[in-house]
Design a protein around this motif. Structure first.
Motif, PDB file in Angstrom:
ATOM      1  N   LEU A  64     -37.526  47.382 -28.601  1.00 38.75           N
ATOM      2  CA  LEU A  64     -38.029  48.406 -29.112  1.00 38.75           C
ATOM      3  C   LEU A  64     -38.726  49.072 -27.924  1.00 38.75           C
ATOM      4  CD1 LEU A  64     -38.832  49.745 -32.575  1.00 38.75           C
ATOM      5  CD2 LEU A  64     -37.327  50.315 -31.452  1.00 38.75           C
ATOM      6  N   ALA A  65     -39.168  48.457 -26.910  1.00 37.82           N
ATOM      7  CA  ALA A  65     -39.480  47.968 -25.286  1.00 37.82           C
ATOM      8  C   ALA A  65     -39.388  49.649 -24.396  1.00 37.82           C
ATOM      9  CB  ALA A  65     -39.093  47.044 -24.625  1.00 37.82           C
ATOM     10  N   ASP A  66     -38.296  49.638 -24.584  1.00 36.55           N
ATOM     11  CA  ASP A  66     -38.309  51.274 -24.089  1.00 36.55           C
ATOM     12  C   ASP A  66     -39.269  52.749 -24.832  1.00 36.55           C
ATOM     13  OD1 ASP A  66     -36.831  50.230 -21.547  1.00 36.55           O
ATOM     14  OD2 ASP A  66     -34.733  50.859 -22.626  1.00 36.55           O
ATOM     15  N   GLU A  67     -39.249  52.572 -25.782  1.00 33.54           N
ATOM     16  CA  GLU A  67     -39.609  53.523 -26.592  1.00 33.54           C
ATOM     17  C   GLU A  67     -41.330  53.073 -26.222  1.00 33.54           C
ATOM     18  OE1 GLU A  67     -36.015  53.292 -28.079  1.00 33.54           O
ATOM     19  OE2 GLU A  67     -36.995  51.164 -27.513  1.00 33.54           O
ATOM     20  N   MET A  68     -41.995  51.689 -26.358  1.00 30.74           N
ATOM     21  CA  MET A  68     -43.464  51.055 -26.776  1.00 30.74           C
ATOM     22  C   MET A  68     -43.629  51.665 -25.248  1.00 30.74           C
ATOM     23  SD  MET A  68     -43.653  50.252 -29.379  1.00 30.74           S
ATOM     24  CE  MET A  68     -45.941  49.560 -29.604  1.00 30.74           C
ATOM     25  N   ALA A  69     -43.037  51.762 -24.474  1.00 25.43           N
ATOM     26  CA  ALA A  69     -44.009  52.414 -23.066  1.00 25.43           C
ATOM     27  C   ALA A  69     -43.188  53.210 -22.606  1.00 25.43           C
ATOM     28  CB  ALA A  69     -42.999  51.409 -21.531  1.00 25.43           C
ATOM     29  N   GLY A  70     -43.014  54.483 -23.189  1.00 23.10           N
ATOM     30  CA  GLY A  70     -42.880  55.433 -23.388  1.00 23.10           C
ATOM     31  C   GLY A  70     -43.475  56.066 -24.658  1.00 23.10           C
ATOM     32  N   PRO A  71     -42.903  57.003 -25.442  1.00 17.93           N
ATOM     33  CA  PRO A  71     -43.990  58.095 -26.126  1.00 17.93           C
ATOM     34  C   PRO A  71     -44.176  56.973 -27.384  1.00 17.93           C
ATOM     35  CG  PRO A  71     -41.485  58.138 -26.881  1.00 17.93           C
ATOM     36  CD  PRO A  71     -41.227  57.529 -25.150  1.00 17.93           C
ATOM     37  N   VAL A  72     -43.627  56.599 -27.656  1.00 20.31           N
ATOM     38  CA  VAL A  72     -44.420  55.483 -28.942  1.00 20.31           C
ATOM     39  C   VAL A  72     -45.995  55.014 -28.732  1.00 20.31           C
ATOM     40  CG1 VAL A  72     -43.886  53.901 -30.437  1.00 20.31           C
ATOM     41  CG2 VAL A  72     -42.238  55.285 -30.118  1.00 20.31           C
ATOM     42  N   HIS A  73     -46.823  55.842 -29.141  1.00 20.32           N
ATOM     43  CA  HIS A  73     -48.198  55.141 -28.992  1.00 20.32           C
ATOM     44  C   HIS A  73     -48.965  53.586 -29.764  1.00 20.32           C
ATOM     45  CE1 HIS A  73     -52.922  55.175 -28.340  1.00 20.32           C
ATOM     46  NE2 HIS A  73     -53.062  55.213 -29.902  1.00 20.32           N
ATOM     47  N   ALA A  74     -48.498  54.222 -30.923  1.00 20.06           N
ATOM     48  CA  ALA A  74     -48.195  53.262 -32.676  1.00 20.06           C
ATOM     49  C   ALA A  74     -47.382  53.069 -33.068  1.00 20.06           C
ATOM     50  CB  ALA A  74     -49.149  53.491 -33.488  1.00 20.06           C
ATOM     51  N   LEU A  75     -47.078  51.517 -33.232  1.00 22.70           N
ATOM     52  CA  LEU A  75     -46.234  50.742 -34.580  1.00 22.70           C
ATOM     53  C   LEU A  75     -46.401  49.822 -35.558  1.00 22.70           C
ATOM     54  CD1 LEU A  75     -43.317  50.978 -34.368  1.00 22.70           C
ATOM     55  CD2 LEU A  75     -42.825  49.422 -32.646  1.00 22.70           C
ATOM     56  N   ALA A  76     -46.270  50.086 -36.280  1.00 27.45           N
ATOM     57  CA  ALA A  76     -46.965  49.509 -37.425  1.00 27.45           C
ATOM     58  C   ALA A  76     -45.912  48.528 -37.807  1.00 27.45           C
ATOM     59  CB  ALA A  76     -47.473  50.081 -38.469  1.00 27.45           C
ATOM     60  N   LEU A  77     -45.837  47.304 -37.879  1.00 29.39           N
ATOM     61  CA  LEU A  77     -44.595  46.435 -38.542  1.00 29.39           C
ATOM     62  C   LEU A  77     -45.095  46.293 -40.405  1.00 29.39           C
ATOM     63  CD1 LEU A  77     -43.485  45.326 -35.394  1.00 29.39           C
ATOM     64  CD2 LEU A  77     -42.809  47.519 -36.479  1.00 29.39           C
ATOM     65  N   HIS A  78     -44.538  45.849 -40.685  1.00 26.90           N
ATOM     66  CA  HIS A  78     -44.392  45.409 -42.362  1.00 26.90           C
ATOM     67  C   HIS A  78     -42.325  44.662 -42.537  1.00 26.90           C
ATOM     68  CE1 HIS A  78     -47.661  47.100 -42.586  1.00 26.90           C
ATOM     69  NE2 HIS A  78     -47.004  48.551 -42.519  1.00 26.90           N
ATOM     70  N   LEU A  79     -42.559  43.058 -41.646  1.00 25.42           N
ATOM     71  CA  LEU A  79     -41.118  42.572 -41.502  1.00 25.42           C
ATOM     72  C   LEU A  79     -41.265  41.561 -43.067  1.00 25.42           C
ATOM     73  CD1 LEU A  79     -41.162  42.297 -37.678  1.00 25.42           C
ATOM     74  CD2 LEU A  79     -40.487  44.139 -39.458  1.00 25.42           C
ATOM     75  N   TYR A  80     -40.345  41.774 -43.362  1.00 29.77           N
ATOM     76  CA  TYR A  80     -39.995  41.159 -44.449  1.00 29.77           C
ATOM     77  C   TYR A  80     -38.925  39.416 -44.701  1.00 29.77           C
ATOM     78  CZ  TYR A  80     -43.750  43.626 -46.057  1.00 29.77           C
ATOM     79  OH  TYR A  80     -45.061  44.690 -46.083  1.00 29.77           O
ATOM     80  N   THR A  81     -38.148  38.745 -44.972  1.00 28.09           N
ATOM     81  CA  THR A  81     -37.251  37.834 -45.723  1.00 28.09           C
ATOM     82  C   THR A  81     -36.756  39.111 -47.309  1.00 28.09           C
ATOM     83  OG1 THR A  81     -38.443  36.341 -46.066  1.00 28.09           O
ATOM     84  CG2 THR A  81     -37.622  35.820 -44.019  1.00 28.09           C
ATOM     85  N   PRO A  82     -35.083  38.615 -47.209  1.00 30.87           N
ATOM     86  CA  PRO A  82     -35.362  39.310 -48.645  1.00 30.87           C
ATOM     87  C   PRO A  82     -36.221  38.419 -49.651  1.00 30.87           C
ATOM     88  CG  PRO A  82     -33.537  38.923 -47.428  1.00 30.87           C
ATOM     89  CD  PRO A  82     -34.852  37.928 -46.315  1.00 30.87           C
ATOM     90  N   ALA A  83     -35.905  37.070 -50.091  1.00 26.52           N
ATOM     91  CA  ALA A  83     -37.569  36.167 -50.950  1.00 26.52           C
ATOM     92  C   ALA A  83     -39.050  36.954 -50.733  1.00 26.52           C
ATOM     93  CB  ALA A  83     -37.385  35.386 -50.552  1.00 26.52           C
ATOM     94  N   GLN A  84     -39.378  37.113 -49.523  1.00 32.04           N
ATOM     95  CA  GLN A  84     -40.553  38.059 -50.068  1.00 32.04           C
ATOM     96  C   GLN A  84     -40.385  39.896 -50.285  1.00 32.04           C
ATOM     97  OE1 GLN A  84     -40.850  37.203 -45.618  1.00 32.04           O
ATOM     98  NE2 GLN A  84     -42.691  35.245 -45.733  1.00 32.04           N
ATOM     99  N   TRP A  85     -39.790  40.401 -49.846  1.00 31.54           N
ATOM    100  CA  TRP A  85     -39.591  41.394 -50.313  1.00 31.54           C
ATOM    101  C   TRP A  85     -39.325  41.914 -51.621  1.00 31.54           C
ATOM    102  CZ3 TRP A  85     -40.408  45.711 -48.806  1.00 31.54           C
ATOM    103  CH2 TRP A  85     -39.544  47.158 -48.919  1.00 31.54           C
ATOM    104  N   GLU A  86     -38.218  40.972 -52.263  1.00 29.30           N
ATOM    105  CA  GLU A  86     -38.400  40.916 -53.782  1.00 29.30           C
ATOM    106  C   GLU A  86     -40.205  40.616 -53.930  1.00 29.30           C
ATOM    107  OE1 GLU A  86     -36.123  38.231 -56.762  1.00 29.30           O
ATOM    108  OE2 GLU A  86     -35.048  38.533 -55.167  1.00 29.30           O
TER     109      GLU A  86
END
Length: 104
Positions: A64-86
């Motif tokens: 998302l480099a283009d988006e982060m360089a432009g209009p997106v100011h903040a991006l909260a990320l919650h990233l999981y493997t399937p086992a972590q999500w479960e």
């Protein structure tokens, strides 16, 4: 195309997630009406297997480099493997209240 849709499409294509939620949380912040500047991404993907959280975040920022360089100011990320999500009951974390840019 909205910024939210653009982010969703890029992440779908790059990560083939089992589950993806992209939420525009701009309304929770001190921004103009209809802004698309603050997003929360919750994603579950096998591609995160064996990666520490910082590496997962780096992959998203790269995609998302283009988006982060432009209009997106903040991006909260919650990233999981399937086992972590479960293990967390297939639930995404709530976002904290905005402190209003001035720390109030």
């Amino acid at each position: 195309m909205s910024m939210q849709t653009r982010i969703e499409e890029k992440l779908q294509q790059a990560f083939a997630p089992r589950w993806l939620s992209v939420e525009n949380e701009s309304y929770m912040h001190n921004v103009p009406p209809d802004a698309e500047t603050h997003f929360k991404v919750t994603m579950v993907s096998e591609k995160f297997e064996g990666l520490m959280p910082v590496k997962r975040h780096q992959q998203i920022y790269c995609e998302l480099a283009d988006e982060m360089a432009g209009p997106v100011h903040a991006l909260a990320l919650h990233l999981y493997t399937p086992a972590q999500w479960e293990a967390r009951g297939n639930t995404r974390p709530d976002s904290p209240d905005c402190r209003g840019g001035g720390g109030r």
